[in-house]
Design an enzyme around this catalytic site. Structure first.
Site, PDB file in Angstrom:
ATOM      1  N   ASN A   1       0.603  -1.581   0.127  1.00 60.57           N
ATOM      2  CA  ASN A   1      -0.250   0.048  -0.105  1.00 60.57           C
ATOM      3  C   ASN A   1       1.009   1.751   0.160  1.00 60.57           C
ATOM      4  OD1 ASN A   1       0.443   0.807   2.792  1.00 60.57           O
ATOM      5  ND2 ASN A   1      -0.416  -1.285   2.937  1.00 60.57           N
TER       6      ASN A   1
ATOM      7  N   VAL B   1      -0.341 -10.804   1.254  1.00 63.89           N
ATOM      8  CA  VAL B   1       0.989 -11.052   0.521  1.00 63.89           C
ATOM      9  C   VAL B   1       2.290  -9.510   1.212  1.00 63.89           C
ATOM     10  CG1 VAL B   1       1.252  -9.955  -1.609  1.00 63.89           C
ATOM     11  CG2 VAL B   1       2.625 -11.394  -1.279  1.00 63.89           C
ATOM     12  N   ASP B   2       1.505  -8.538   1.793  1.00 63.43           N
ATOM     13  CA  ASP B   2       2.444  -7.519   1.964  1.00 63.43           C
ATOM     14  C   ASP B   2       2.706  -8.678   3.471  1.00 63.43           C
ATOM     15  OD1 ASP B   2       3.817  -5.294   2.364  1.00 63.43           O
ATOM     16  OD2 ASP B   2       1.296  -4.361   2.586  1.00 63.43           O
TER      17      ASP B   2
HETATM   18  N1  AR6 Z   1       1.882 -15.337  -1.861  1.00 59.44           N
HETATM   19  C1  AR6 Z   1       1.302 -15.203  -3.186  1.00 59.44           C
HETATM   20  N2  AR6 Z   1       0.123 -14.237  -2.909  1.00 59.44           N
HETATM   21  C2  AR6 Z   1      -0.506 -14.266  -1.748  1.00 59.44           C
HETATM   22  C3  AR6 Z   1       0.182 -14.528  -0.263  1.00 59.44           C
HETATM   23  C4  AR6 Z   1       1.005 -14.972  -0.599  1.00 59.44           C
HETATM   24  N3  AR6 Z   1       1.932 -15.782   0.810  1.00 59.44           N
HETATM   25  N4  AR6 Z   1      -1.051 -14.452  -0.208  1.00 59.44           N
HETATM   26  C5  AR6 Z   1      -2.039 -13.951  -0.699  1.00 59.44           C
HETATM   27  N5  AR6 Z   1      -1.406 -13.918  -1.836  1.00 59.44           N
HETATM   28  P1  AR6 Z   1      -3.009  -9.156  -1.020  1.00 59.44           P
HETATM   29  P2  AR6 Z   1      -3.874  -6.337  -2.681  1.00 59.44           P
HETATM   30  C6  AR6 Z   1      -2.258 -12.858  -3.071  1.00 59.44           C
HETATM   31  O1  AR6 Z   1      -5.134  -8.730  -0.451  1.00 59.44           O
HETATM   32  O2  AR6 Z   1      -5.393  -6.793  -3.034  1.00 59.44           O
HETATM   33  C7  AR6 Z   1      -1.820  -5.610   2.497  1.00 59.44           C
HETATM   34  O3  AR6 Z   1      -2.928  -5.016   3.564  1.00 59.44           O
HETATM   35  C8  AR6 Z   1      -3.920 -13.028  -2.098  1.00 59.44           C
HETATM   36  O4  AR6 Z   1      -4.511 -14.565  -2.509  1.00 59.44           O
HETATM   37  O5  AR6 Z   1      -1.973  -9.210  -0.684  1.00 59.44           O
HETATM   38  O6  AR6 Z   1      -3.280  -6.122  -3.632  1.00 59.44           O
HETATM   39  C9  AR6 Z   1      -1.367  -4.102   1.851  1.00 59.44           C
HETATM   40  O7  AR6 Z   1      -0.500  -3.802   2.733  1.00 59.44           O
HETATM   41  C10 AR6 Z   1      -4.360 -12.514  -3.762  1.00 59.44           C
HETATM   42  O8  AR6 Z   1      -4.735 -13.509  -5.613  1.00 59.44           O
HETATM   43  O9  AR6 Z   1      -3.197  -7.617  -1.997  1.00 59.44           O
HETATM   44  C11 AR6 Z   1      -2.573  -3.637   1.105  1.00 59.44           C
HETATM   45  O10 AR6 Z   1      -3.124  -2.585   1.619  1.00 59.44           O
HETATM   46  C12 AR6 Z   1      -3.071 -11.307  -4.584  1.00 59.44           C
HETATM   47  O11 AR6 Z   1      -2.001 -11.472  -3.232  1.00 59.44           O
HETATM   48  C13 AR6 Z   1      -3.717  -4.601   0.595  1.00 59.44           C
HETATM   49  O12 AR6 Z   1      -3.590  -5.328   1.474  1.00 59.44           O
HETATM   50  C14 AR6 Z   1      -2.904  -9.508  -3.732  1.00 59.44           C
HETATM   51  O13 AR6 Z   1      -4.155  -9.644  -2.727  1.00 59.44           O
HETATM   52  C15 AR6 Z   1      -3.546  -4.511  -0.898  1.00 59.44           C
HETATM   53  O14 AR6 Z   1      -4.251  -5.115  -1.157  1.00 59.44           O
END
Ligand code: AR6
Length: 163
Positions: free
Chosen positions: A22, A31-32
């Protein structure tokens, strides 16, 4: 080579992995959160020094305790219905990540499905944008991985890559 892998991105050993961050770059869920946990506390210090990143752009840090050398923190847009430039911003964050990667001699890189989790971007639309940018950079990298955490994302990417 462009491929789809179904795994946790933080375990991959590459030149760089991309984080779905973010604007604060100070960590979060999804993932973050997984990347910050696996990289260790020094990552937060490095991110604080950078001081944030606008939506649609990317910043780079070391990988610290991760098996990968670099982390490229890309800030995707929050989905607000599609009429707020979300598609352009998503494309721009993939482009920024690739440009930073090339500046740092990265040859192997993995991307999560940016914006499609907490930020709510429709998965198939996001995957089409991601793959179209990946195709334009494919010849400049040895390996580009679409890292899918869920089965649904994996199926979507496989369909798009086969089409
Ligand atoms: N490895 C790979 N992919 C993953 C993992 C992992 N360990 N964990 C989740 N995903 P998201 P966004 C996938 O929510 O929508 C955070 O709080 C997940 O299934 O991580 O860009 C940041 O700080 C999905 O397909 O990111 C921001 O505030 C993808 O990663 C916000 O979330 C992205 O999901 C960003 O939201």
């Amino acid at each position: 080579m462009l491929s789809v892998v179904h795994t946790d991105i933080s375990i991959l050993a590459l030149d760089a992995i991309v984080n779905a961050a973010n604007e604060s770059l100070l960590g979060g869920g999804g993932v973050d959160g997984a990347i910050h946990r696996a990289a260790g506390g020094e990552l937060l210090g490095a991110c604080k020094k950078i001081g944030g990143c606008p939506t649609g752009k990317a910043r780079i840090t070391a990988g610290f305790d991760l098996p990968s050398k670099w982390i490229i923190h890309a800030v995707g847009p929050r989905w607000r219905g599609g009429g707020y430039g979300e598609a352009n911003l998503l494309e721009s964050c993939y482009v920024s990540a690739f440009e930073l990667a090339m500046e740092n001699q990265v040859r192997t890189i993995a991307f999560p499905c940016i914006s499609t989790g907490i930020y709510g971007f429709p998965k198939r639309e996001a995957a089409k944008i991601a793959v179209s940018v990946m195709r334009t950079y494919e010849c400049r990298f040895d390996k580009i991985i679409c890292c899918c955490f869920g089965e649904e994302e994996k199926n979507i990417y496989e369909q798009i890559l086969e089409a």
